[in-house]
Scaffold this active site. Structure first.
Site, short mmCIF file in Angstrom:
data_model
loop_
_atom_site.label_atom_id
_atom_site.label_comp_id
_atom_site.label_asym_id
_atom_site.label_seq_id
_atom_site.Cartn_x
_atom_site.Cartn_y
_atom_site.Cartn_z
N GLU A 135 -7.66 4.60 -7.35
CA GLU A 135 -6.46 5.40 -7.16
C GLU A 135 -6.73 6.90 -7.33
OE1 GLU A 135 -3.43 4.10 -9.93
OE2 GLU A 135 -4.88 3.71 -11.51
N ASP A 152 -0.77 6.28 -6.50
CA ASP A 152 -1.46 7.45 -7.03
C ASP A 152 -2.45 8.04 -6.04
OD1 ASP A 152 -0.45 8.03 -9.63
OD2 ASP A 152 -1.24 6.10 -10.27
C1 PEP Z 1 -0.67 2.76 -7.86
O1 PEP Z 1 -0.94 3.86 -8.34
O2 PEP Z 1 -0.67 2.51 -6.65
C2 PEP Z 1 -0.28 1.64 -8.75
C3 PEP Z 1 -0.13 0.42 -8.28
O3 PEP Z 1 -0.09 1.93 -10.04
P1 PEP Z 1 1.24 2.60 -10.64
O4 PEP Z 1 2.28 2.65 -9.54
O5 PEP Z 1 1.64 1.72 -11.77
O6 PEP Z 1 0.75 3.94 -11.04
MG MG Z 2 -1.32 4.10 -10.44
#
Ligand code: PEP
Ligand code: MG
Length: 574
Positions: A432, A456
Site C-alpha cells: 500500500e 492507501d
Molecule cells: C487499504 O489501504 O487499501 C486497506 C485495505 O487498508 P485500510 O483501508 O484499512 O487502510
Molecule cells: Mg491501508
C-alpha cells in the site's frame, strides 16, 4: 417539475413509498436545585440501571431480527452506560452543584458529544451518536416518558430524519420501512451499517430533506445514485417501478451463485473474499458466498474501548473467526492504527502528517509489545483454521524482516511452552506504499502472498489525502500510474510464484475488476454485499481477452479514457 434531492447512497436498492418524518422531540432540561443530592443521585442510578436493561432487551431484539449481526452496536452504548468517566462525572456534578440529574446529564453528555464530534477520525465521530442515544434514553427514564420510537410507522413508508441513532435503526421493521434517508451521516455511520445489514435502501447526508418533504409525500428513493424524487409524475413512477423490478430480480437471481466457484468464461479460477471488521461480519461473508476472508481489520477490536484488548480476548476472537470459516482461509491483518484510526488510550503524540507518520507496523515495531501480544494470540488460534497473517504499511524490507523475526520468536516461545501452533500459517504483506510496489520483487522472496491495499496506495501515489474532499478529484483508482504499480506488483508475485490479492475498495469496483483479472490478480477481497455481483461479472469475462485489453489500456493517458474504454468493452452505457 418533480423536486429532487441528492445524498450519499449508503445501502443500495430502490424504494417507492410515502414519507414518514421522524423527529423525536429533543428535550433541553432546566437547571433546578436538588434539595437532596443523595436522593437525586439514587434517582439517576435507577435510570442508568433501567436504561441498561432496556439496551440488553434491544440487543436481543436486534440479534433475533438481524441473525446476530450488528447487535453489538448496543455494546457501545452499554459501554458508555458503564463508563465511569461519563456516569461518575454526572454523579459528581449533581453532588458538587446540588442540581437536578437531568441538567447534570445534559451538561456532561454534551461535553462528551462535543469532544467526540470534533475528532478527525470518522469512526470516533460516530460514537457521538451513541452518547446522544444514551442521553435520550436516560432523559426519558428520568422524566418518566416512553421513548419517541419509530412505532408510529404502520404502513409501508420511507423514513426521513435528521439523523437516526443506532437504537432507532434497530427498531426499523423491514416489513414496513422500505427505505430511509437522513440529513446527517456518512457511508460508515452506524445507521448506514445497519441499513446494509437489514438490506434496506438508504441515502444519507441529504441536506435540506426535512425542509423539502412532508409526511405523506410520495417518494422515490434511488439508493444506487443517491437520488430522491419528491411527488414524482406518472412517467417517473412507471420508470422507477420497472428499475426496481429489474434490480430485485437481478439480486434474487445472483443468489444462485452463493455456492459456486468464481471462474472466468475461459476457465480461470479466481477467489472472492470478504473484508471484515468484527466477528459479526463472518456470517454475512458466508451468506454472501465468500470463499475466504481477505482482510480482517483487527484495529476495530482495539477501538471504542478504554484500554487494549489482552491476549486471551484476542485469541477468542481469532479462534472464532478461523473456526467459523474453516476450511476457508482467513487473512488477519496485524494492528493498523494511526492515520485516520486513533486509539486515544495509547496517548500518542499528535503528528503533523498522521498518514505519513508512525502508523500501522511502524508503530508496532516501535511498541513491540503490541505486536507480540497480537502475534501470540494469532499463533495460538492458528490451529483452529487456515490462518494467513498480514503486515500492513510496509515501505522497506527491514520492516518486514523485523516483523517476521518477532513472529518467529513468539512462535518458538509458544512451541517451547508446549502450546500447539499450526505449521502451515502463511505470512503476507500489504502493498500500500508506492515504495513497496516499486520494489515488490525484493519483498516477494520473503512472503507467501501480497495483498494490494489500494485505499492507501492511491492516496500515496497521487499525493491526495483519502479523507480530504478538496482533493477527491485526484483519488483515481483507474489512473494509469496506479494501474501500472498494480501491474508491477502482480508481475513480481507471479515471477516469485506467490499469490497476490487486493483488499482495497477497488477490488469490488465493477470497472476495475476486468482490468485486475486481466493483469492476473488472483484474489479479490471486498465488502460482503459486493461478492455476488463480482462473481457474476467475472463469469462473463475472458481472462485472456482482458489480459490483452489491460496491456493496451495501461498505455492510455488518463483514468477517464481507461474507464470509457472498459465501459465500451463491457458493453455498458456511458
Ligand atoms: C487499504 O489501504 O487499501 C486497506 C485495505 O487498508 P485500510 O483501508 O484499512 O487502510
Ligand atoms: Mg491501508
Amino acid at each position: 417539475m418533480t423536486d429532487r434531492l441528492q445524498g450519499i447512497a449508503a445501502s443500495s436498492g430502490y424504494a417507492i413509498a410515502p414519507a414518514f418524518r421522524y423527529s423525536p422531540e429533543s428535550f433541553v432540561p432546566e437547571r433546578t436545585a436538588a434539595g437532596d443530592p443523595a436522593a437525586e443521585t439514587q434517582r439517576f442510578r435507577a435510570a442508568v440501571a433501567a436504561a441498561g436493561e432496556e439496551l440488553e432487551t434491544l440487543r436481543a431484539l436486534t440479534e433475533s431480527r438481524l441473525d446476530a449481526k450488528k447487535a453489538e452496536i448496543f455494546e457501545a452504548q452499554l459501554m458508555f452506560l458503564e463508563d465511569p468517566e461519563l456516569i461518575d462525572a454526572i454523579v459528581e456534578l449533581i453532588a458538587a452543584e446540588r442540581i437536578n440529574a437531568e441538567f447534570a446529564l445534559h451538561q456532561v453528555a454534551g461535553q462528551f458529544i462535543d469532544i467526540l464530534s470534533g475528532m478527525d477520525n470518522e469512526l470516533l465521530r460516530e460514537r457521538a451518536s451513541d452518547v446522544r442515544d444514551v442521553e435520550r434514553r436516560l432523559m426519558n427514564r428520568l422524566r418518566g416518558v416512553g421513548g419517541a420510537e419509530l412505532g408510529g410507522v404502520t404502513e409501508p413508508s420511507i423514513v426521513l430524519a435528521d439523523d437516526l441513532t443506532p437504537s432507532d435503526t434497530a427498531q426499523l421493521d423491514p416489513e414496513r420501512v422500505c427505505g430511509f434517508m437522513t440529513e446527517k451521516g456518512s457511508r460508515t455511520s452506524h445507521s448506514a451499517i445497519m441499513a446494509r445489514s437489514l438490506e434496506i435502501p438508504a441515502i444519507v447526508g441529504v441536506s435540506g430533506a426535512l425542509a423539502a418533504v412532508r409526511t405523506g409525500d410520495l417518494l422515490i428513493l434511488d439508493a444506487l445514485e443517491g437520488r430522491i424524487l419528491i411527488n414524482p409524475d406518472e412517467a417517473e413512477l412507471a420508470d422507477y417501478r420497472e428499475k426496481k423490478r429489474l434490480y430485485d430480480e437481478r439480486r434474487a437471481a445472483l443468489r444462485r451463485l452463493v455456492d459456486e466457484p468464481t471462474v472466468t468464461s475461459d476457465g480461470v479460477r479466481l477467489e472472492l473474499a470478504a473484508n471484515i471488521g468484527d466477528i459479526e461480519d463472518v456470517q454475512k461473508a458466508l451468506d454472501n458466498g465468500a470463499e475466504a476472508i481477505g482482510l480482517f481489520r483487527t484495529e476495530f477490536l482495539y477501538m471504542g474501548r478504554p484500554s487494549l484488548p489482552g491476549e486471551e480476548e484476542q485469541f477468542q476472537v481469532y479462534k472464532y473467526v478461523l473456526d467459523k470459516m474453516n476450511p476457508k482461509p482467513v487473512v488477519i491483518r496485524t494492528l493498523d492504527i494511526g492515520g485516520d484510526k486513533e486509539l486515544p488510550y495509547l496517548k500518542l503524540p499528535d503528528e503533523e502528517n498522521p498518514f505519513l507518520g508512525l502508523r500501522a507496523l511502524r508503530l508496532c515495531l516501535r511498541h513491540e509489545e503490541l505486536l507480540r501480544t497480537q502475534l501470540r494470540a494469532l499463533l495460538r488460534a492458528s490451529v483452529y483454521g487456515r490462518l494467513r497473517i498480514m503486515f500492513p504499511m510496509i515501505a522497506v524490507r527491514e520492516e518486514l524482516l523485523a516483523a517476521k523475526r518477532i513472529w518467529a520468536e513468539e512462535r518458538a516461545r509458544l512451541k517451547a511452552e508446549g502450546t500447539p501452533v499450526a505449521d502451515d500459517i502463511e505470512i503476507g504483506m500489504m502493498i500500500e506504499v508506492p515504495a513497496a510496489a516499486l520494489a515488490a520483487d525484493a519483498f516477494a522472496a520473503e512472503v507467501d502472498f501480497f495483498s494490494i491495499g489500494t485505499n492507501d496506495l492511491i492516496q500515496y501515489t497521487m499525493a491526495a489525502d483519502r479523507m480530504n474532499q478538496e482533493v477527491a478529484y485526484l483519488y483515481q483508482p483507474l489512473h494509469p500510474s496506479v494501474l501500472r504499480l498494480i501491474a508491477m506488483v502482480i508481475d513480481a508475485a507471479q515471477s516469485a510464484g506467490i499469490w497476490v490479492g487486493m483488499c482495497g475498495e477497488m477490488a469490488g469496483d465493477e470497472l476495475a475488476i476486468p482490468l485486475l483479472a486481466g493483469l492476473g490478480l488472483h484474489e479479490f477481497s471486498m465488502s460482503a454485499g459486493s461478492i455476488l455481483p463480482a462473481r457474476e461479472l467475472i463469469g462473463r469475462l475472458s481472462q485472456r481477452e482482458w489480459a490483452e485489453t489491460a496491456e493496451r489500456l495501461l498505455r492510455l493517458h488518463s483514468a477517464q479514457e481507461i474507464a470509457d474504454a472498459v465501459r465500451q468493452q463491457l458493453g455498458m452505457g456511458e
